[in-house]
Design a protein around this motif. Structure first.
Motif, mmCIF file in Angstrom:
data_model
loop_
_atom_site.group_PDB
_atom_site.id
_atom_site.type_symbol
_atom_site.label_atom_id
_atom_site.label_comp_id
_atom_site.label_asym_id
_atom_site.label_seq_id
_atom_site.Cartn_x
_atom_site.Cartn_y
_atom_site.Cartn_z
ATOM 1 N N ASP A 101 4.231 36.386 28.755
ATOM 2 C CA ASP A 101 3.979 35.948 27.384
ATOM 3 C C ASP A 101 4.006 37.099 26.384
ATOM 4 O OD1 ASP A 101 3.700 33.211 28.076
ATOM 5 O OD2 ASP A 101 1.641 33.599 28.735
ATOM 6 N N GLU A 102 4.937 38.018 26.592
ATOM 7 C CA GLU A 102 5.162 39.123 25.662
ATOM 8 C C GLU A 102 6.349 38.763 24.776
ATOM 9 O OE1 GLU A 102 3.840 42.409 29.041
ATOM 10 O OE2 GLU A 102 5.923 42.281 28.415
ATOM 11 N N ASP A 103 6.541 39.511 23.723
ATOM 12 C CA ASP A 103 7.676 39.259 22.832
ATOM 13 C C ASP A 103 8.963 39.741 23.510
ATOM 14 O OD1 ASP A 103 9.412 38.848 20.721
ATOM 15 O OD2 ASP A 103 8.786 40.652 19.649
ATOM 16 N N PRO A 104 9.864 38.810 23.848
ATOM 17 C CA PRO A 104 11.102 39.213 24.518
ATOM 18 C C PRO A 104 12.217 39.596 23.548
ATOM 19 C CG PRO A 104 11.025 36.844 24.433
ATOM 20 C CD PRO A 104 9.744 37.358 23.786
ATOM 21 N N TYR B 128 13.600 40.996 30.097
ATOM 22 C CA TYR B 128 13.547 39.695 29.429
ATOM 23 C C TYR B 128 12.741 38.724 30.281
ATOM 24 C CZ TYR B 128 15.237 35.373 27.240
ATOM 25 O OH TYR B 128 15.312 34.155 26.610
ATOM 26 N N MET B 129 13.047 38.679 31.557
ATOM 27 C CA MET B 129 12.333 37.805 32.486
ATOM 28 C C MET B 129 10.834 38.130 32.488
ATOM 29 S SD MET B 129 12.405 37.956 36.637
ATOM 30 C CE MET B 129 11.482 39.495 36.512
ATOM 31 N N GLY B 130 10.519 39.408 32.645
ATOM 32 C CA GLY B 130 9.120 39.821 32.688
ATOM 33 C C GLY B 130 8.382 39.513 31.403
ATOM 34 N N SER B 131 9.048 39.697 30.279
ATOM 35 C CA SER B 131 8.430 39.396 28.986
ATOM 36 C C SER B 131 8.099 37.912 28.872
ATOM 37 C CB SER B 131 9.361 39.803 27.841
ATOM 38 O OG SER B 131 9.563 41.186 27.830
ATOM 39 N N LEU C 134 -1.710 33.152 38.599
ATOM 40 C CA LEU C 134 -2.570 34.264 38.157
ATOM 41 C C LEU C 134 -2.491 35.460 39.094
ATOM 42 C CD1 LEU C 134 -5.715 32.412 36.761
ATOM 43 C CD2 LEU C 134 -3.828 33.463 35.500
ATOM 44 N N ASP C 135 -2.249 35.203 40.378
ATOM 45 C CA ASP C 135 -2.097 36.310 41.327
ATOM 46 C C ASP C 135 -0.837 37.123 41.013
ATOM 47 O OD1 ASP C 135 -4.406 35.729 43.008
ATOM 48 O OD2 ASP C 135 -3.280 33.961 43.647
ATOM 49 N N LEU C 136 0.246 36.433 40.722
ATOM 50 C CA LEU C 136 1.491 37.117 40.345
ATOM 51 C C LEU C 136 1.312 37.839 39.020
ATOM 52 C CD1 LEU C 136 4.514 37.761 40.594
ATOM 53 C CD2 LEU C 136 4.961 35.543 39.504
ATOM 54 N N LYS C 137 0.688 37.195 38.066
ATOM 55 C CA LYS C 137 0.483 37.799 36.750
ATOM 56 C C LYS C 137 -0.354 39.080 36.867
ATOM 57 C CE LYS C 137 -0.517 36.610 32.013
ATOM 58 N NZ LYS C 137 -0.790 35.556 31.048
#
Length: 123
Positions: A54-57, A47-50, A87-90
């Protein structure tokens, strides 16, 4: 969904996380804080990662949670995403997304890659 992680993939992610910590400690610290908040609220790492990516959680939504608690959580996620080093984390998360956000989070918290090798059920 079932994902399988090899030791080499996990070790590579661990090295990338360590590099993020040494080169961009402020975004690393914010990421660790989000991971700890996620664990404390008993939300799933997927859930956190989504939310971060910006993915569908939808299928990872917490079952029941107070609206205020969710608003605080979303605010903290947005605070992370507005950091100029986000952006580095992403990129790190995108590069290693086949491992699952749960494994990446556990590695960031210091778990040994050997303990994470093998299939993982993503819920």
């Amino acid at each position: 969904m079932l994902t399988t992680s090899s030791y080499d993939q996990l070790k590579s992610a661990q090295i990338a996380i360590g590099k993020l910590n040494s080169t961009k400690p402020s975004i690393y610290r914010k990421f660790i804080n989000i991971i700890k908040l996620t664990r404390q609220l008993q939300f799933g790492y997927q859930y956190m990662g989504s939310l971060i990516m910006d993915e569908d959680p939808g299928k990872f939504n917490p079952m029941s949670q107070d609206d205020y608690v969710l608003s605080v959580y979303y605010r903290e996620i947005e605070n992370l995403k507005t950091d100029k080093k986000f952006l580095d984390l992403k990129q790190l998360l995108k590069t290693h997304n086949q491992l699952s956000y749960a494994n990446i989070s556990k590695l960031a918290l210091g778990e040994n890659p050997e303990a994470l090798v093998g299939p993982t059920l993503v819920r």
